[in-house]
Design an enzyme around this catalytic site. Sequence first.
Site, PDB file in Angstrom:
ATOM      1  N   TYR A 144       0.820  -1.136  -0.109  1.00 14.12           N
ATOM      2  CA  TYR A 144       0.071   0.023  -0.108  1.00 14.12           C
ATOM      3  C   TYR A 144       0.985   1.233  -0.088  1.00 14.12           C
ATOM      4  O   TYR A 144       0.860   2.140  -0.991  1.00 14.12           O
ATOM      5  CB  TYR A 144      -0.883   0.109   1.154  1.00 14.12           C
ATOM      6  CG  TYR A 144      -1.988   1.160   1.254  1.00 14.12           C
ATOM      7  CD1 TYR A 144      -3.210   1.053   0.587  1.00 14.12           C
ATOM      8  CD2 TYR A 144      -1.645   2.039   2.118  1.00 14.12           C
ATOM      9  CE1 TYR A 144      -3.992   2.260   0.501  1.00 14.12           C
ATOM     10  CE2 TYR A 144      -2.607   3.175   2.294  1.00 14.12           C
ATOM     11  CZ  TYR A 144      -3.815   3.212   1.378  1.00 14.12           C
ATOM     12  OH  TYR A 144      -4.514   4.190   1.641  1.00 14.12           O
ATOM     13  N   ARG A 210      -3.430   8.711  16.099  1.00 20.23           N
ATOM     14  CA  ARG A 210      -4.007   9.171  14.892  1.00 20.23           C
ATOM     15  C   ARG A 210      -4.800  10.456  15.116  1.00 20.23           C
ATOM     16  O   ARG A 210      -5.335  10.651  16.186  1.00 20.23           O
ATOM     17  CB  ARG A 210      -4.839   7.997  14.293  1.00 20.23           C
ATOM     18  CG  ARG A 210      -4.257   6.683  14.179  1.00 20.23           C
ATOM     19  CD  ARG A 210      -3.314   6.800  12.998  1.00 20.23           C
ATOM     20  NE  ARG A 210      -2.803   5.345  12.434  1.00 20.23           N
ATOM     21  CZ  ARG A 210      -1.626   4.588  13.019  1.00 20.23           C
ATOM     22  NH1 ARG A 210      -1.147   5.366  13.875  1.00 20.23           N
ATOM     23  NH2 ARG A 210      -1.376   3.359  12.927  1.00 20.23           N
ATOM     24  N   GLN A 275       2.602   7.389  15.481  1.00 29.29           N
ATOM     25  CA  GLN A 275       2.270   8.857  15.705  1.00 29.29           C
ATOM     26  C   GLN A 275       1.838   9.199  14.355  1.00 29.29           C
ATOM     27  O   GLN A 275       2.449   8.924  13.282  1.00 29.29           O
ATOM     28  CB  GLN A 275       3.034   9.645  16.174  1.00 29.29           C
ATOM     29  CG  GLN A 275       4.537   9.719  15.850  1.00 29.29           C
ATOM     30  CD  GLN A 275       5.296  10.538  16.375  1.00 29.29           C
ATOM     31  OE1 GLN A 275       5.281  11.085  17.543  1.00 29.29           O
ATOM     32  NE2 GLN A 275       6.800  10.633  16.096  1.00 29.29           N
TER      33      GLN A 275
HETATM   34  P1  NAD Z   1     -12.826   1.933   0.082  1.00 28.63           P
HETATM   35  O1  NAD Z   1     -12.079   0.576   0.220  1.00 28.63           O
HETATM   36  O2  NAD Z   1     -13.876   2.002   0.763  1.00 28.63           O
HETATM   37  O3  NAD Z   1     -12.737   2.393  -1.493  1.00 28.63           O
HETATM   38  C1  NAD Z   1     -11.941   1.819  -2.489  1.00 28.63           C
HETATM   39  C2  NAD Z   1     -12.640   1.692  -4.019  1.00 28.63           C
HETATM   40  O4  NAD Z   1     -11.968   1.323  -4.757  1.00 28.63           O
HETATM   41  C3  NAD Z   1     -13.625   0.245  -3.471  1.00 28.63           C
HETATM   42  O5  NAD Z   1     -15.054   1.035  -3.951  1.00 28.63           O
HETATM   43  C4  NAD Z   1     -13.209  -0.576  -4.022  1.00 28.63           C
HETATM   44  O6  NAD Z   1     -14.134  -1.480  -4.622  1.00 28.63           O
HETATM   45  C5  NAD Z   1     -12.509   0.003  -5.257  1.00 28.63           C
HETATM   46  N1  NAD Z   1     -11.307  -0.643  -6.089  1.00 28.63           N
HETATM   47  C6  NAD Z   1     -10.227  -1.189  -5.150  1.00 28.63           C
HETATM   48  N2  NAD Z   1      -9.370  -1.757  -6.047  1.00 28.63           N
HETATM   49  C7  NAD Z   1     -10.104  -1.471  -7.417  1.00 28.63           C
HETATM   50  C8  NAD Z   1      -9.445  -1.574  -8.890  1.00 28.63           C
HETATM   51  N3  NAD Z   1      -8.391  -2.238  -9.095  1.00 28.63           N
HETATM   52  N4  NAD Z   1     -10.266  -1.126  -9.733  1.00 28.63           N
HETATM   53  C9  NAD Z   1     -11.514  -0.477  -9.564  1.00 28.63           C
HETATM   54  N5  NAD Z   1     -11.846  -0.178  -8.390  1.00 28.63           N
HETATM   55  C10 NAD Z   1     -11.102  -0.938  -7.097  1.00 28.63           C
HETATM   56  O7  NAD Z   1     -11.642   3.117   0.795  1.00 28.63           O
HETATM   57  P2  NAD Z   1     -12.062   4.505   1.081  1.00 28.63           P
HETATM   58  O8  NAD Z   1     -11.480   4.946   2.478  1.00 28.63           O
HETATM   59  O9  NAD Z   1     -13.084   4.966   0.606  1.00 28.63           O
HETATM   60  O10 NAD Z   1     -10.414   4.969   0.289  1.00 28.63           O
HETATM   61  C11 NAD Z   1     -10.508   5.773  -0.956  1.00 28.63           C
HETATM   62  C12 NAD Z   1      -9.280   6.258  -1.654  1.00 28.63           C
HETATM   63  O11 NAD Z   1      -8.786   7.141  -0.349  1.00 28.63           O
HETATM   64  C13 NAD Z   1      -8.388   5.166  -1.602  1.00 28.63           C
HETATM   65  O12 NAD Z   1      -7.444   5.400  -2.627  1.00 28.63           O
HETATM   66  C14 NAD Z   1      -7.310   5.179  -0.245  1.00 28.63           C
HETATM   67  O13 NAD Z   1      -6.148   4.686  -0.331  1.00 28.63           O
HETATM   68  C15 NAD Z   1      -7.708   6.738  -0.027  1.00 28.63           C
HETATM   69  N6  NAD Z   1      -7.351   7.038   1.389  1.00 28.63           N
HETATM   70  C16 NAD Z   1      -8.341   6.716   2.188  1.00 28.63           C
HETATM   71  C17 NAD Z   1      -8.113   6.906   3.446  1.00 28.63           C
HETATM   72  C18 NAD Z   1      -9.204   6.994   4.710  1.00 28.63           C
HETATM   73  O14 NAD Z   1      -8.848   7.052   6.057  1.00 28.63           O
HETATM   74  N7  NAD Z   1     -10.409   6.518   4.284  1.00 28.63           N
HETATM   75  C19 NAD Z   1      -6.872   7.450   3.973  1.00 28.63           C
HETATM   76  C20 NAD Z   1      -5.607   7.692   3.021  1.00 28.63           C
HETATM   77  C21 NAD Z   1      -6.141   7.389   1.802  1.00 28.63           C
HETATM   78  N1  UDP Z   2      -6.066  -0.789  15.838  1.00 32.87           N
HETATM   79  C1  UDP Z   2      -6.497  -1.148  17.016  1.00 32.87           C
HETATM   80  N2  UDP Z   2      -7.635  -2.070  16.821  1.00 32.87           N
HETATM   81  C2  UDP Z   2      -8.223  -2.441  15.922  1.00 32.87           C
HETATM   82  C3  UDP Z   2      -8.055  -1.783  14.693  1.00 32.87           C
HETATM   83  C4  UDP Z   2      -6.869  -1.045  14.497  1.00 32.87           C
HETATM   84  O1  UDP Z   2      -5.909  -1.226  17.934  1.00 32.87           O
HETATM   85  O2  UDP Z   2      -9.400  -3.111  15.930  1.00 32.87           O
HETATM   86  C5  UDP Z   2      -4.911   0.352  15.657  1.00 32.87           C
HETATM   87  C6  UDP Z   2      -4.273   0.026  14.369  1.00 32.87           C
HETATM   88  O3  UDP Z   2      -3.199  -0.992  15.144  1.00 32.87           O
HETATM   89  C7  UDP Z   2      -3.587   1.558  14.211  1.00 32.87           C
HETATM   90  C8  UDP Z   2      -4.626   2.291  14.617  1.00 32.87           C
HETATM   91  O4  UDP Z   2      -5.614   1.623  15.459  1.00 32.87           O
HETATM   92  O5  UDP Z   2      -2.440   1.750  15.331  1.00 32.87           O
HETATM   93  C9  UDP Z   2      -5.259   2.781  13.185  1.00 32.87           C
HETATM   94  O6  UDP Z   2      -5.667   1.560  12.563  1.00 32.87           O
HETATM   95  P1  UDP Z   2      -6.202   1.661  11.347  1.00 32.87           P
HETATM   96  O7  UDP Z   2      -6.216   0.389  10.433  1.00 32.87           O
HETATM   97  O8  UDP Z   2      -7.751   2.267  11.265  1.00 32.87           O
HETATM   98  O9  UDP Z   2      -5.577   2.720  10.234  1.00 32.87           O
HETATM   99  P2  UDP Z   2      -4.112   2.887   9.690  1.00 32.87           P
HETATM  100  O10 UDP Z   2      -3.258   2.217  10.535  1.00 32.87           O
HETATM  101  O11 UDP Z   2      -3.852   2.662   8.091  1.00 32.87           O
HETATM  102  O12 UDP Z   2      -3.754   4.427  10.138  1.00 32.87           O
END
Ligand code: NAD
Ligand code: UDP
Length: 313
Positions: A144, A210, A275
Amino acid sequence: MKKILVTGGAGFLGSHLCERLLAEGNEVICLDNYFTGSKRNVLHLLNNPYFELLRHDVTEPVDIEVDEIYNLACPASPVHYQFDPIKTINTSVVGAVNMLELAQKVGAKILQASTSEVYGDPHVHPQPESYWGNVNPIGPRSCYDEGKRCAETLFFDYHRQNKVKIKVVRIFNTYGPRMLPDDGRVISNFIVQALQNNDITIYGNGLQTRSFCFCGDMIDALVKMMNTGDEITGPINIGNPTEFTIKQLAEIIIRLTDSKSKICYQPAVMDDPQQRQPVIQRAQEILHWQPFTALEDGLKKTIDYFDFLLSEK
Ligand code: NAD
Ligand code: UDP
């Protein structure tokens, strides 16, 4: 009326974005392979004549005439992106190439949903955009993190070499209605556990931090970024800078749900960033944006959503 492609449009953030863009009078094409997204997220939009669903995988080229592309396709929760890591990195890298090629061909502006994960387990705190990060290239999160980093590289190379109009936003942890209940991310896990009075699973000692942004605030920023002039490329951090430990989050959710759940500590996960907090000065100055939803207010809306979802089962 603009014609806008949203990849990953049936996912959590993508579905909110489609909804917003339609409400603003645009024509929206939602492209998704439904890996973590679902038609249910966009069911309420299907009657809108300006909304179109396209089952497609971004690792395959696509040819559609559009004015703007929001590239959100990629699983975002560690559980889902580690399920098939080779597919995940392909989605980020090959997906970026395919969408950038489309943008170049049709002259569209393109926005990349990048991530705070490009900073890895950061040694600089809070994180400004100028920090290059501390990322393990061969660990379980690398598919990722490195995929998203490579996608940023591709965006800037297509911009410099081929003059593609790019926008790169680094999204920090965002939550809200339409996250999957089995998504594995901390907010959905804790809310579902609390509503069912099950143990709240903290990985590690719970002192990792976070900073959580509500989805409505995030969507405002994405649209504002797309609407900036061509000279604005980013990267720009988007997130809510109010920082919480995971233990604090668990306690807040237990209180808001009036739950009988107990906190249970489980082994820490590998390479878990300790962090995370965005510096959002660029977003404030360039986009005139800042988040206005306090964590408790956003959590209440998210709890209502999961409460309804669980009551349906
Ligand atoms: P999500 O998993 O709900 O959405 C991702 C979408 O992409 C899904 O609908 C999935 O089916 C689709 N998808 C996955 N692989 C695909 C492919 N190969 N072709 C077409 N569609 C595909 O996640 P989200 O939280 O809505 O995240 C959306 C975007 O924002 C992502 O790119 C994610 O990396 C980015 N992002 C989200 C967060 C967050 O906290 N939500 C944080 C950082 C970045
Ligand atoms: N985490 C946790 N319990 C859970 C899910 C996540 O303690 O059931 C912790 C995880 O280890 C991380 C933080 O919560 O430290 C945020 O995790 P998340 O997967 O939501 O997002 P990311 O790590 O991608 O920021």
